[in-house]
Design an enzyme around this catalytic site. Sequence first.
Site, PDB file in Angstrom:
ATOM      1  N   THR A  27       0.865  -1.178   0.000  1.00  0.00           N
ATOM      2  CA  THR A  27       0.000   0.000   0.000  1.00  0.00           C
ATOM      3  C   THR A  27       0.900   1.227   0.000  1.00  0.00           C
ATOM      4  OG1 THR A  27      -1.653  -1.315   1.135  1.00  0.00           O
ATOM      5  CG2 THR A  27      -2.010   1.045   1.139  1.00  0.00           C
ATOM      6  N   HIS A  28       1.751   1.283  -1.003  1.00  0.00           N
ATOM      7  CA  HIS A  28       2.674   2.393  -1.157  1.00  0.00           C
ATOM      8  C   HIS A  28       2.391   3.105  -2.476  1.00  0.00           C
ATOM      9  CE1 HIS A  28       5.679  -0.084   1.505  1.00  0.00           C
ATOM     10  NE2 HIS A  28       4.610   0.312   2.157  1.00  0.00           N
ATOM     11  N   ASN A  29       1.170   3.551  -2.649  1.00  0.00           N
ATOM     12  CA  ASN A  29       0.802   4.306  -3.837  1.00  0.00           C
ATOM     13  C   ASN A  29       1.291   5.735  -3.632  1.00  0.00           C
ATOM     14  OD1 ASN A  29      -1.530   2.588  -2.581  1.00  0.00           O
ATOM     15  ND2 ASN A  29      -1.662   2.221  -4.770  1.00  0.00           N
TER      16      ASN A  29
END
Lengths: 573, 248
Positions: A501-503
């Site tokens: 979840t590293h957008n």
Amino acid sequence: MARKLPKVDVVVVGVGWGGGIIASELTKQGLNVVGLERGKERKTEDYFMVHDELRYALRYEMMQDLSKETITFRSKTNVRALPMRSYGSFLLGTGLGGSGVHWNGQTFRFLPYDFEIRSKTIERYGEKKIPDGMTIQDWGITYDELEPYFDRFEQMAGIAGEENPLGGKRSKPYPVPPMKTTPALRMFGEATKKLKLNPFMMPSANLSEAYTNPDGVSRAACQYCGFCERFGCEYGAKADPVVTVIPIAKKSGKFEIRTHSHVRRILHSGNKATGVMYTDVTTGEEIEQPADIVVLTSYVFNNSRLLLLSKLGRPYDPNTGKGVIGKNYAYQVIRGGAVGFFDDREFNVFAGAGALGMSIDDFNGDNFDHSDLNFIHGANIAISQTGQRPIANNKVPAGTPSWGKEFKAASIKYYTRVLSVGAQGASMPFRHHFLDLDPTYKDVFGDPLIRITYDFEEQDRQLAQYCADKCGEIIKAMGATDKIEINRKLGPYDITPYQSTHNTGGVIMGASTETSAVNHYLQMWDAENVFVVGASAFAHNSGYNPTGTMGALSYRAAEGILKYSKSGGGLLV
Amino acid sequence: MLEQHDRKEQPVSRRSFLKNSGLVLGGLVVGGVAGSLLGKQQAPQQPGETPAPTADFNQALMYFSPEQFKVVDAACERIYPEDELGPGAKALGAAYFIDHQLAGEWGFNARDYMQGPFYPGEVTQGYQGRLKRREIFDIGIQEMNNYSNSLHNARFYELTPEQQDTVLKAFETDEVKLTTISASAFFAMLRATTLEGVYADPLYGGNKNMDGWRMKKFPGNQMAYTQIIEQDEFAKMEPLSLRDHQHG
């Protein structure tokens, strides 16, 4: 007509790390802040039954309800974007504290190279090194300028760590010593030293000892229970906004949190915002909250989406490369890694903490020579012991069936005998990777969903392969048996398997109004009283978890907002 | 013990049945068949005695028909069979777990985006169907029986374990061609939920008695590992469940 409330100094959209930091810093200086949070209230007591893999890790207890709002995705512009109907690639947070509640706590600082990536790449390799379509640009701020804010985030959160031999210069040591080591970590340390690499303990937001931060918040030490990512911490040992910055803001008496308040529009007139419009999701009522300053802290997707829905700022156009909102969406290259099977040894894999790990930066950023390589940047390579839970961890050696008697025996045997070394690859932006509004699919209010256009590029494939080989060398040096698995091949970007979840990106920072949406205080070029805070400001994504850098930028933005508020207007310089 | 629980749950107790049918006269039990039907009063438990096992009230169906349950129960057991290491999915209650999951929000895809329009997408775009998980199971189970019938003229759970494996393999590899759902996607869901049923906290109806965890040496819900985190030796621990936490 929306019901109009009295005006406040500042309205913050979303109360996670960004919103919490902004609220604590502004209320300390006497500003009145309203925090609008679409989800529910959260507190440590909620996690009495938190050691539940099914509920939290696999049924996504703490995540955004996708039936109400999701994103759509396509690999390129000539493909029809379709909704992400259930979770996979990344998990969207919601509720008080946001994703800051269910993160692992791995708290790195991006490298000095990151902030000046374009200049430094050209300086060392020439402009030809940057392939066609790769839209890397400098961030409009240097590492040295951002250093004091990294330190503030680390002191506030109580980051446990030791100096990274290949990292940027530090003004102060970490506030608490590194976490305890495990046999697996020690093996990684010895192996990397033998390979002449530079291991260091992963900087961790899981407290290594009891700690009182500069705000006076005291928290207990981590118990290594092995339930961090996707879970809330029942001890408050993992730094999260609910146990750090939010109580400080509340104590000031100047912070009002309204949960179940879903912001849908930024209201504006001329080149200034006048407030926001939100729906009270418990009653359906539309409410207008006027404010002198509007701060968006609602994660990458909603930061871009709210600006586009509100027609604020210049939408990015991939055909011309002009416009800025939605530009430079980037992600993370997670595939490069290696798995080792240890036939003669069992590890306490069930024990751990989200940021219990050891890593090297020898192949990250520009810490190694890229002259003969077909990619730039790299990855932090690490072993981590986050706590392996039994449903999700059933790794078997290649060639083993995936079900039946043989599978059962192998998955049970290797549950305690598998270690992996992973590379967290940096993700470079490309002209045709972007966010915009979906023309077809809507949320529960009837507003368009955000649309992602993204795929992996040759840059990513080369990077993954290179880093996978490095991971393989390390796992071999750690003494894994001949059953080693090296994941070199990066396929097309697939939204179904979890990656990270590293957008990042969409509302990027920079030095010029032409190429960026916000300045080095995260103030919008096109609307001076709007600040857009989060990893949305990253002009590319580095080979690290984003929260440390995002936290530093939040402190920087808070300072900018205070300056702006005192000066009575204008763009900050 | 079992006996007594059963009696309480019945809408018409055996005693009232017997009363109504006139077999109990003046409070006295007539001997013979009727007497034995009433059963003997259990002697009060003596200190030190092992309590009789209580009924597992969780083992009843919320969603599946008995026929569907038999198919799923048999399939789970092939995916995770009983062996020398310990119990299989059947003894661990995995099929009850799946039944209970399908009865609730997960079975209804309550937290998934299920609005149209629906288009077939690329594989990388994920599931794009309009069917809910419970509907996929309905179809998948029916198709498993259909395929078993076509091969062996018997229902799935009537086949030999080897024949059952052949059927499952045919679903796993899409050798079975289905029109409404993907056979392999159904199999993947069946496999994933079997593992969930084997290893989720027993609160959900599977992993009976924490025996799934015990086999895997997973200690379940422990509050702290500070005492073992650094040590080189493997730490073997008796698992704890969420129930232990709630009632501890």
